[in-house]
Write an enzyme that holds these catalytic residues in place. Structure first.
Site, PDB file in Angstrom:
ATOM      1  N   LYS A   1      33.775  47.763   5.856  1.00 26.39           N
ATOM      2  CA  LYS A   1      33.021  47.099   6.929  1.00 26.39           C
ATOM      3  C   LYS A   1      32.888  45.613   6.620  1.00 26.39           C
ATOM      4  O   LYS A   1      32.527  45.224   5.514  1.00 26.39           O
ATOM      5  CB  LYS A   1      31.630  47.723   7.064  1.00 26.39           C
ATOM      6  CG  LYS A   1      30.844  47.258   8.280  1.00 26.39           C
ATOM      7  CD  LYS A   1      29.587  48.110   8.427  1.00 26.39           C
ATOM      8  CE  LYS A   1      28.840  47.837   9.723  1.00 26.39           C
ATOM      9  NZ  LYS A   1      28.153  46.552   9.688  1.00 26.39           N
TER      10      LYS A   1
ATOM     11  N   THR B   1      27.401  37.752  32.571  1.00 23.37           N
ATOM     12  CA  THR B   1      26.078  37.228  32.927  1.00 23.37           C
ATOM     13  C   THR B   1      25.099  38.392  32.819  1.00 23.37           C
ATOM     14  O   THR B   1      25.424  39.515  33.204  1.00 23.37           O
ATOM     15  CB  THR B   1      26.066  36.653  34.358  1.00 23.37           C
ATOM     16  OG1 THR B   1      26.385  37.691  35.288  1.00 23.37           O
ATOM     17  CG2 THR B   1      27.076  35.524  34.493  1.00 23.37           C
TER      18      THR B   1
ATOM     19  N   SER C   1       0.865  -1.173   0.000  1.00 27.34           N
ATOM     20  CA  SER C   1       0.000   0.000   0.000  1.00 27.34           C
ATOM     21  C   SER C   1       0.902   1.224   0.000  1.00 27.34           C
ATOM     22  O   SER C   1       2.067   1.151   0.409  1.00 27.34           O
ATOM     23  CB  SER C   1      -0.889   0.002   1.238  1.00 27.34           C
ATOM     24  OG  SER C   1      -1.387   1.299   1.512  1.00 27.34           O
ATOM     25  N   THR C   2       0.347   2.352  -0.443  1.00 23.77           N
ATOM     26  CA  THR C   2       1.088   3.608  -0.312  1.00 23.77           C
ATOM     27  C   THR C   2       1.560   3.792   1.123  1.00 23.77           C
ATOM     28  O   THR C   2       2.679   4.250   1.381  1.00 23.77           O
ATOM     29  CB  THR C   2       0.196   4.791  -0.721  1.00 23.77           C
ATOM     30  OG1 THR C   2      -0.049   4.721  -2.126  1.00 23.77           O
ATOM     31  CG2 THR C   2       0.848   6.123  -0.397  1.00 23.77           C
TER      32      THR C   2
ATOM     33  N   SER D   1      29.131  45.514   3.639  1.00 19.09           N
ATOM     34  CA  SER D   1      28.184  46.605   3.475  1.00 19.09           C
ATOM     35  C   SER D   1      28.361  47.258   2.113  1.00 19.09           C
ATOM     36  O   SER D   1      29.483  47.390   1.617  1.00 19.09           O
ATOM     37  CB  SER D   1      28.388  47.657   4.574  1.00 19.09           C
ATOM     38  OG  SER D   1      27.586  48.800   4.342  1.00 19.09           O
ATOM     39  N   SER D   2      27.227  47.657   1.533  1.00 17.06           N
ATOM     40  CA  SER D   2      27.281  48.435   0.291  1.00 17.06           C
ATOM     41  C   SER D   2      27.374  49.928   0.596  1.00 17.06           C
ATOM     42  O   SER D   2      27.487  50.746  -0.310  1.00 17.06           O
ATOM     43  CB  SER D   2      26.023  48.165  -0.540  1.00 17.06           C
ATOM     44  OG  SER D   2      24.864  48.558   0.185  1.00 17.06           O
TER      45      SER D   2
END
Length: 447
Positions: free
Chosen positions: A322, A185, A138-139, A316-317
């Site tokens: 960067k 922390t 069966s499937t 970065s464009s």
């Protein structure tokens, strides 16, 4: 073109197509995701293994003759080898409990088998998709079994990726063990810590999650092949049911067994849900690691700047020079997707109804997606981030000698209350000068 007919009418199909009318019906009626079965080669190969094992079991059970079996097994071997995967165009996600998947593979195997007899594609003689390729199946039990095989196979490259990540982080832990920096922390300054110990913590969580995931995947070795639709085995001879799993063990090279209760296997897919849960927990731990690396490398002048991550491309464009932590950020987005995949899997678990969970295919597909994404992202993360990470030793030393770590050391000498009072009376700068000059010793009289 050729014509094929079913109870719903006649359809024209390309004469070269190995799939048939049932596959085309699935394409026309049930497509939406843009992801095709052909994009899941491991699943196709696993389906072919199930079909081959079923054919061999059917032969021993006397269901059909040797010629038919030989043709089916040759066709299955071709798919297992990686041939003809483009002949699986159906949407990986579709209704009907996976019927489209099962019929796609049945039709392809039938047409490949019939070519060996010199028959035309679409003739389905002498090998029929349902009467022969799908005999005693069966499937439900076919797809249930194949998706688990596919997950087991897909887990192997993910294991390798996790092992390599563990070793790379462990190597960095050793490299950074002599670097003293500051712990935090609540994102506030804390005590001194060896940078190596921080990385050792990262390595251990990877190792632990890998072991937990291995345990979950091991449970998938119990399958329901032979249970047919709902686990009763109706439609499969007893002789077939007794040997089909052992045949699949031979074909796949994987040690498999029947689920304790095949009715349970048809109804409940909690074994898949557990694997997915482990993938989600792993993704959550990887998220934490990637986020930590972003923080530790932040700046480089106005942030933590305790480590340097490898620069792999412009960040970065807008800002010349960067460099952004693009590799950890890619892993983070991968983990978002994995967590989303798990949400789908858990929904499929709870939406199973009565005798059969018809959404099992969606669970399996999302687990395969999660594993594939993690494997690719982790290989990149290990090679292009972890292995090239460097400690900023000067910055770490500076932070290790900042106020709070020094005060922690003072507290160990004179106690918490006395230290707090000194800080209150003298102020941070003065206390730091006194500590660095060694001007305070414990007052044993407690004055």
């Amino acid at each position: 073109m050729r014509e094929e007919a079913d109870q719903f009418g006649t359809i024209e199909i390309s004469k070269d197509a190995l799939f048939g009318i049932q596959t085309l019906r699935t394409l026309q009626n049930l497509s939406f995701s843009g992801r095709t079965l052909s994009q899941y080669p491991t699943y196709i190969e696993s389906l072919a293994m199930v079909k081959k094992a079923a054919a061999l079991a059917n032969q021993e059970a006397g269901v059909f003759e040797e010629q038919i079996v030989n043709a089916i097994t040759q066709a299955c071997d071709s798919l297992i080898k990686g041939d003809h995967h483009e002949q699986f165009p159906i949407d990986i996600l579709h209704g009907g409990g996976g019927i489209g998947t099962n019929m796609n593979v049945n039709e392809v195997i039938a047409n490949l088998s019939n070519e060996l007899f010199g028959s035309l594609k679409g003739s389905y003689s002498p090998v029929h998709p349902a009467d022969h390729v799908n005999a005693s199946q069966s499937t439900s039990d076919v797809c249930h079994t194949a998706i688990r095989l596919a997950i087991m196979k897909s887990f192997k490259p993910l294991i390798s990726a996790l092992d390599q990540l563990f070793e790379a982080i462990k190597g960095k832990a050793d490299e950074f063990q002599d670097v003293t920096t500051i712990a935090r922390t609540c994102l506030q300054d804390g005590m001194r810590v060896q940078l190596g110990n921080t990385f050792r913590g990262y390595s251990q969580v990877i190792k632990r999650r890998l072991h937990s995931l291995e345990e979950a995947v091991t449970k998938l070795h119990s399958i329901n092949l032979g249970g047919t639709v709902i686990g009763s085995g109706v439609g499969a001879p007893n002789a077939y049911r007794d040997i089909v799993v052992s045949k699949l063990c031979e074909v796949s090279g994987i040690d498999l067994s029947h689920r304790e209760n095949l009715y349970d296997a048809a109804q409940n897919i909690d074994d898949l849900a557990r694997v997915s849960s482990e993938l989600r927990i792993l993704a959550s731990c990887l998220l934490k690691l990637a986020k930590d690396l972003r923080l530790l490398s932040s700046g480089p002048e106005a942030g933590f700047a305790e480590i340097h991550l490898p620069a792999v491309q412009a960040g970065s464009s807008f800002f010349p020079g960067k460099v952004n932590p693009v590799i950890p950020e890619t892993l983070i987005q991968c983990c978002f997707q994995v967590i989303g995949c798990d949400h789908v899997v858990q929904m499929t678990l709870e939406h199973g109804e009565l005798g059969l969970n018809v959404f099992e295919g969606a669970a399996g597909a999302n687990i395969l997606d999660a594993m594939m994404m993690l494997e690719k992202a982790l290989n990149t993360f290990t090679e292009k981030c972890i292995k090239g990470t460097e400690a900023n030793r000067k910055r770490c030393e500076e932070l290790a000698n900042s106020f709070i770590p020094l005060v922690v050391e003072l507290k160990e000498k004179i106690g918490y209350t006395a230290t707090a009072q000194l800080v209150k009376v003298n102020g941070k700068v003065e206390i730091k000068n006194i500590i660095q000059n060694g001007g305070i010793e414990r007052d044993t009289s407690n004055k």
